[in-house]
Motif scaffolding. Structure first.
Motif, PDB file in Angstrom:
ATOM      1  N   LEU A  83       0.845  -1.195   0.000  1.00  0.00           N
ATOM      2  CA  LEU A  83       0.000   0.000   0.000  1.00  0.00           C
ATOM      3  C   LEU A  83       0.887   1.254   0.000  1.00  0.00           C
ATOM      4  CD1 LEU A  83      -3.074   0.466   0.130  1.00  0.00           C
ATOM      5  CD2 LEU A  83      -2.818   0.823   2.591  1.00  0.00           C
ATOM      6  N   PRO A  84       0.762   2.129  -1.008  1.00  0.00           N
ATOM      7  CA  PRO A  84       1.616   3.316  -1.042  1.00  0.00           C
ATOM      8  C   PRO A  84       1.155   4.371  -0.031  1.00  0.00           C
ATOM      9  CG  PRO A  84       0.104   3.359  -2.884  1.00  0.00           C
ATOM     10  CD  PRO A  84      -0.148   2.063  -2.153  1.00  0.00           C
ATOM     11  N   ALA A  85       2.060   5.273   0.336  1.00  0.00           N
ATOM     12  CA  ALA A  85       1.747   6.313   1.328  1.00  0.00           C
ATOM     13  C   ALA A  85       0.619   7.224   0.833  1.00  0.00           C
ATOM     14  CB  ALA A  85       3.001   7.139   1.625  1.00  0.00           C
ATOM     15  N   THR A  86       0.491   7.335  -0.492  1.00  0.00           N
ATOM     16  CA  THR A  86      -0.577   8.198  -1.031  1.00  0.00           C
ATOM     17  C   THR A  86      -1.969   7.703  -0.621  1.00  0.00           C
ATOM     18  OG1 THR A  86      -0.379   6.910  -3.052  1.00  0.00           O
ATOM     19  CG2 THR A  86       0.577   9.114  -3.090  1.00  0.00           C
ATOM     20  N   ALA A  87      -2.093   6.405  -0.357  1.00  0.00           N
ATOM     21  CA  ALA A  87      -3.409   5.863   0.004  1.00  0.00           C
ATOM     22  C   ALA A  87      -3.899   6.503   1.305  1.00  0.00           C
ATOM     23  CB  ALA A  87      -3.344   4.349   0.144  1.00  0.00           C
ATOM     24  N   LYS A  88      -3.009   6.601   2.283  1.00  0.00           N
ATOM     25  CA  LYS A  88      -3.395   7.182   3.566  1.00  0.00           C
ATOM     26  C   LYS A  88      -3.716   8.669   3.395  1.00  0.00           C
ATOM     27  CE  LYS A  88      -3.613   6.837   8.195  1.00  0.00           C
ATOM     28  NZ  LYS A  88      -4.357   8.051   8.458  1.00  0.00           N
ATOM     29  N   LYS A  89      -2.889   9.342   2.609  1.00  0.00           N
ATOM     30  CA  LYS A  89      -3.137  10.780   2.384  1.00  0.00           C
ATOM     31  C   LYS A  89      -4.494  11.010   1.734  1.00  0.00           C
ATOM     32  CE  LYS A  89       1.615  12.159   1.424  1.00  0.00           C
ATOM     33  NZ  LYS A  89       2.488  12.581   0.330  1.00  0.00           N
ATOM     34  N   LEU A  90      -4.784  10.213   0.716  1.00  0.00           N
ATOM     35  CA  LEU A  90      -6.057  10.384   0.016  1.00  0.00           C
ATOM     36  C   LEU A  90      -7.237  10.008   0.912  1.00  0.00           C
ATOM     37  CD1 LEU A  90      -5.021   9.046  -3.508  1.00  0.00           C
ATOM     38  CD2 LEU A  90      -5.739  11.383  -2.964  1.00  0.00           C
ATOM     39  N   ALA A  91      -7.051   8.962   1.713  1.00  0.00           N
ATOM     40  CA  ALA A  91      -8.122   8.559   2.624  1.00  0.00           C
ATOM     41  C   ALA A  91      -8.378   9.665   3.645  1.00  0.00           C
ATOM     42  CB  ALA A  91      -7.761   7.254   3.320  1.00  0.00           C
ATOM     43  N   ASP A  92      -7.294  10.237   4.189  1.00  0.00           N
ATOM     44  CA  ASP A  92      -7.467  11.321   5.170  1.00  0.00           C
ATOM     45  C   ASP A  92      -8.209  12.501   4.552  1.00  0.00           C
ATOM     46  OD1 ASP A  92      -6.248   9.921   7.157  1.00  0.00           O
ATOM     47  OD2 ASP A  92      -4.280  10.869   6.930  1.00  0.00           O
ATOM     48  N   ALA A  93      -7.915  12.776   3.290  1.00  0.00           N
ATOM     49  CA  ALA A  93      -8.534  13.934   2.644  1.00  0.00           C
ATOM     50  C   ALA A  93      -9.972  13.653   2.187  1.00  0.00           C
ATOM     51  CB  ALA A  93      -7.684  14.370   1.444  1.00  0.00           C
ATOM     52  N   PHE A  94     -10.246  12.451   1.692  1.00  0.00           N
ATOM     53  CA  PHE A  94     -11.519  12.249   0.968  1.00  0.00           C
ATOM     54  C   PHE A  94     -12.428  11.142   1.489  1.00  0.00           C
ATOM     55  CE2 PHE A  94      -8.552  13.959  -2.339  1.00  0.00           C
ATOM     56  CZ  PHE A  94      -9.132  15.224  -2.416  1.00  0.00           C
ATOM     57  N   TRP A  95     -11.975  10.315   2.433  1.00  0.00           N
ATOM     58  CA  TRP A  95     -12.835   9.240   2.948  1.00  0.00           C
ATOM     59  C   TRP A  95     -13.440   9.612   4.280  1.00  0.00           C
ATOM     60  CZ3 TRP A  95      -9.994   3.869   2.118  1.00  0.00           C
ATOM     61  CH2 TRP A  95     -10.110   3.503   0.761  1.00  0.00           C
ATOM     62  N   PRO A  96     -14.671   9.250   4.587  1.00  0.00           N
ATOM     63  CA  PRO A  96     -15.574   8.610   3.635  1.00  0.00           C
ATOM     64  C   PRO A  96     -15.959   9.591   2.536  1.00  0.00           C
ATOM     65  CG  PRO A  96     -16.744   9.122   5.668  1.00  0.00           C
ATOM     66  CD  PRO A  96     -15.306   9.471   5.902  1.00  0.00           C
ATOM     67  N   GLY A  97     -16.054   9.096   1.303  1.00  0.00           N
ATOM     68  CA  GLY A  97     -16.385   9.999   0.209  1.00  0.00           C
ATOM     69  C   GLY A  97     -16.237   9.350  -1.150  1.00  0.00           C
ATOM     70  N   PRO A  98     -16.519  10.129  -2.208  1.00  0.00           N
ATOM     71  CA  PRO A  98     -16.669   9.559  -3.557  1.00  0.00           C
ATOM     72  C   PRO A  98     -15.351   9.328  -4.292  1.00  0.00           C
ATOM     73  CG  PRO A  98     -17.185  11.889  -3.597  1.00  0.00           C
ATOM     74  CD  PRO A  98     -16.912  11.550  -2.166  1.00  0.00           C
ATOM     75  N   LEU A  99     -14.420   8.646  -3.602  1.00  0.00           N
ATOM     76  CA  LEU A  99     -13.128   8.328  -4.216  1.00  0.00           C
ATOM     77  C   LEU A  99     -12.855   6.838  -4.063  1.00  0.00           C
ATOM     78  CD1 LEU A  99     -10.486   9.525  -5.507  1.00  0.00           C
ATOM     79  CD2 LEU A  99      -9.503   9.297  -3.215  1.00  0.00           C
ATOM     80  N   THR A 100     -12.544   6.181  -5.183  1.00  0.00           N
ATOM     81  CA  THR A 100     -12.191   4.759  -5.183  1.00  0.00           C
ATOM     82  C   THR A 100     -10.716   4.627  -5.519  1.00  0.00           C
ATOM     83  OG1 THR A 100     -14.413   4.065  -5.835  1.00  0.00           O
ATOM     84  CG2 THR A 100     -12.613   2.545  -6.350  1.00  0.00           C
ATOM     85  N   MET A 101      -9.987   3.832  -4.716  1.00  0.00           N
ATOM     86  CA  MET A 101      -8.560   3.643  -4.962  1.00  0.00           C
ATOM     87  C   MET A 101      -8.292   2.222  -5.441  1.00  0.00           C
ATOM     88  SD  MET A 101      -6.835   5.287  -1.622  1.00  0.00           S
ATOM     89  CE  MET A 101      -7.759   6.389  -0.541  1.00  0.00           C
ATOM     90  N   VAL A 102      -7.539   2.099  -6.530  1.00  0.00           N
ATOM     91  CA  VAL A 102      -7.124   0.786  -7.023  1.00  0.00           C
ATOM     92  C   VAL A 102      -5.726   0.497  -6.479  1.00  0.00           C
ATOM     93  CG1 VAL A 102      -6.536  -0.573  -9.072  1.00  0.00           C
ATOM     94  CG2 VAL A 102      -8.538   0.945  -9.105  1.00  0.00           C
ATOM     95  N   VAL A 103      -5.621  -0.634  -5.737  1.00  0.00           N
ATOM     96  CA  VAL A 103      -4.358  -1.025  -5.097  1.00  0.00           C
ATOM     97  C   VAL A 103      -4.097  -2.506  -5.373  1.00  0.00           C
ATOM     98  CG1 VAL A 103      -4.626   0.697  -3.263  1.00  0.00           C
ATOM     99  CG2 VAL A 103      -5.544  -1.613  -2.923  1.00  0.00           C
TER     100      VAL A 103
END
Ligand code: TXA
Ligand code: MG
Length: 353
Positions: A83-103
């Motif tokens: 899992l890249p560090a960007t996943a946590k950053k994006l989750a902190d910014a947009f989750w829960p919310g309309p963003l899906t991450m492919v990992v």
């Protein structure tokens, strides 16, 4: 099978229905539920059989992977590797919310859920019913949009019922969804974060969090097809989707020219004996004279346009129109997402005036 409809549209949520829906999921059945984007058709993401049932109910090609819905970030860690560090950053910014991450996935989620891919798409929806269902069932929920494959995504429980009645155990009716367009999908498995499907979370919002972001060249179109010739990386973006029964054409340009062109084309179609539909806005509706004129929303409120798009396309199916003429909606923030869906529905047919 008789599809039960359970009303969870008022607060506090009726937990008896959430428990009933959870029992269905845990025993391998399917439940449609609201999210903030569109309704999802849910099954236990770790259960191969449940995934097979989802594909069957939708009539969806089995190489088109499902999105796994979670309620806690730790569940993403549970099902992924590297899992890249960007996943946590994006989750902190947009989750829960309309963003899906492919990992990259591990073995917890079976290939039946990911359409045979070694990656998995994951999202934490921002809807209290969806989150309660994930928590109460203890399941990570695999859920595509709860429409028949090829129809517009459902933004109301009645849309789900139209498409899937008799094919699934239950529908949790949480009322109309908020956004009305599917989530933004980003691929985190390469060096640069890549948008695979545009949505409410746009390029600028993503760049603020992770810096460089690019868009999958396979989803950039002109009227001759994809501009790069590349295949879209998200399998679902390769299919002709969201197609209304009527033949849809988008007319773009200055408002006055658009209105007069649509009026002219509508008259010609009617002379040919065709039933005509027009997608207008509250600003322009009064300027059209012929055909079934529906108002998609207000130009000054782009959220209203996104919110009503799929419902309007379904209404035209019911009106049984032969042709649909639509204005273009390249609005500031959601324009890319709106036009991506509208252009697909039109098979990319656009007239510039
Ligand atoms: O807003 C949404 O995302 C809604 C709600 C229910 O959450 N769901 C949704 O699911 O739109 P669906 O199945 O209609 O669209 C999922 C998209 C498809 O285009 C699929 O190909 C893509 O996600 N996808 C899923 N897993 C993927 C993966 N591992 N790699 C690339 N694309 C993937
Ligand atoms: Mg879909």
């Amino acid at each position: 099978m008789i599809t039960r409809i359970m009303d969870v549209s008022s607060e506090p949520i009726n937990m008896e229905y959430i428990r009933e829906a959870s029992r269905i999921l845990k025993s391998g059945g399917l439940v449609a539920f609201p999210t903030e984007t569109v309704y999802g058709l849910g099954g236990d993401a770790t259960d191969k059989e449940a995934s097979r049932k989802i594909y069957a109910a939708k009539g969806r090609p089995s190489d088109n992977p499902l999105i796994v819905h979670i309620a806690r970030f730790s569940q993403l860690e549970e099902i992924s590797v590297d899992l890249p560090a960007t996943a946590k950053k994006l989750a902190d910014a947009f989750w829960p919310g309309p963003l899906t991450m492919v990992v990259n996935k591990n073995k917890v989620i079976p290939y039946e859920t990911t359409g045979g891919l070694d990656t998995v798409a994951v999202r934490m929806p921002n809807n209290p019913v969806a989150l309660a269902l994930i928590e109460e069932s203890g399941c990570m929920i695999a859920a595509p949009s709860a429409n028949t494959s090829g129809r517009p995504s459902p933004t109301k429980a009645s849309h789900v019922y139209e498409d899937l009645s008799g094919k699934i155990e239950a529908i949790l009716d949480g009322g109309a969804v908020d956004i009305g367009l599917e989530s933004t999908i980003v691929d985190l498995t390469e060096d640069v974060v890549t948008i695979l499907r545009p949505g409410y979370i746009n390029m600028d919002m993503l760049r603020e969090v992770v810096g460089e972001v690019r868009i999958d060249p396979g989803i950039v179109y002109n009227d001759k097809g994809t501009t790069s010739g590349a295949r879209p990386k998200a399998p679902g973006m390769r299919y002709k989707h969201y197609a209304p029964k009527g033949d849809l054409t988008i007319i773009s340009g200055e408002e006055d020219s658009v209105v007069s062109t649509i009026n002219k084309m509508a008259k010609e179609s009617i002379l040919r004996g065709q039933k005509v539909g027009i997608i207008s806005t509250s600003e322009t509706a009064g300027k059209y004279s012929d055909g079934e004129i529906l108002i998609i929303g207000d130009r000054t409120d782009e959220r209203s346009i996104a919110h009503n798009l799929y419902d309007i396309l379904r209404q035209f199916d019911e009106l049984d129109v032969d042709v649909i003429y639509s204005e273009s909606f390249a609005t500031p923030n959601m324009g890319q997402a709106i036009m991506n869906r509208l252009l697909k529905a039109a098979g990319q047919k656009t007239i510039e005036v």
